[in-house]
Write an enzyme that holds these catalytic residues in place. Structure first.
Site, short mmCIF file in Angstrom:
data_model
loop_
_atom_site.label_atom_id
_atom_site.label_comp_id
_atom_site.label_asym_id
_atom_site.label_seq_id
_atom_site.Cartn_x
_atom_site.Cartn_y
_atom_site.Cartn_z
CG PHE A 145 36.94 33.83 42.91
CD1 PHE A 145 35.78 33.97 42.01
CD2 PHE A 145 37.41 35.19 43.08
CE1 PHE A 145 34.97 34.79 41.56
CE2 PHE A 145 36.89 36.16 42.41
CZ PHE A 145 35.85 36.13 41.83
CG HIS A 178 45.95 32.62 39.50
ND1 HIS A 178 46.40 33.79 39.32
CD2 HIS A 178 46.50 31.88 37.94
CE1 HIS A 178 46.81 33.98 37.98
NE2 HIS A 178 46.67 33.01 37.27
CD GLU A 236 48.47 40.91 40.01
OE1 GLU A 236 49.36 40.89 38.84
OE2 GLU A 236 48.15 39.83 40.29
CD GLN A 237 45.56 38.32 46.89
OE1 GLN A 237 45.07 38.44 48.11
NE2 GLN A 237 45.52 37.22 46.27
CB SER A 261 49.92 37.23 43.89
OG SER A 261 49.65 36.33 42.68
CG MET A 267 38.00 39.42 39.59
SD MET A 267 36.72 39.95 41.07
CE MET A 267 36.41 41.77 40.32
CB ALA A 268 41.81 40.91 36.18
CB VAL A 269 41.88 42.39 42.18
CG1 VAL A 269 41.00 40.81 42.36
CG2 VAL A 269 43.34 42.40 42.48
#
Length: 175
Positions: free
Chosen positions: A126, A74, A94-95, A91, A128-130
């Site tokens: 780190f 990740h 998501e971000q 990604s 995290m499911a954001v």
């Protein structure tokens, strides 16, 4: 949460087609899809929740080293890959959905400091499911999770990765 079937239906695919369709649900880790298929799929796994549960069990029951491989695949949140535009499509979406593409220079510097402190302590990024979160909540989560032990944090990262997988599968079903 969508109860619609995934298309293509996982239970109807041979191994190669299944891995081609679902191998990237877990970031750069098609082995998760391979093992899920090998364990056997039924119509129960044709929904996002059903397939996420089957694939999540593969990751959750994997040896720690295999879990760490997935965690390390990740990218950093709001990190260099995001700034360089080299994230996977999932990604990137998501971000951006969490507003990480809108950070101020000060927020980016804080993300960089926290990413480095986290990796120095745990040896992995780190995760995290954001989805449904914002950059402020993510920064707060960083601070809290830096207090975890390495074993607690590995388990937390695996839980978060399994949530990410569910969100990705739901997005495909709604697609």
């Amino acid at each position: 949460m969508s109860d619609r079937n995934l298309n293509p239906r996982p239970s109807q695919l041979d191994k190669a087609a299944f891995v081609a369709a679902y191998g990237e649900i877990y970031e750069h880790s098609p082995w998760v899809a391979e093992l899920a298929w090998e364990k056997g799929l039924s119509a129960t796994q044709d929904t996002p929740a059903g397939l996420a549960e089957a694939m999540g069990e593969v990751l959750s029951s994997a040896p720690a080293e295999r879990q760490l491989e997935v965690i390390r695949a990740h990218p950093d949140l709001a990190g260099k890959a995001a700034l360089a535009g080299t994230l996977t499509d999932d990604s990137t979406r998501e971000q951006a959905g969490a507003g990480l593409d809108q950070c101020s220079p000060e927020e980016l510097a804080r993300f960089e400091r926290l990413n480095e402190a986290y990796k120095a302590k745990f040896g992995f990024p780190f995760v995290m499911a954001v989805k449904g979160s914002d950059r402020f909540a993510i920064l707060d989560a960083f601070e809290v999770r830096l207090e975890n032990t390495p074993a607690e944090e590995r388990r937390t990262a695996v839980e978060q990765i399994n949530r990410i997988a569910l969100f990705r599968l739901q997005a495909r079903a709604e697609g």
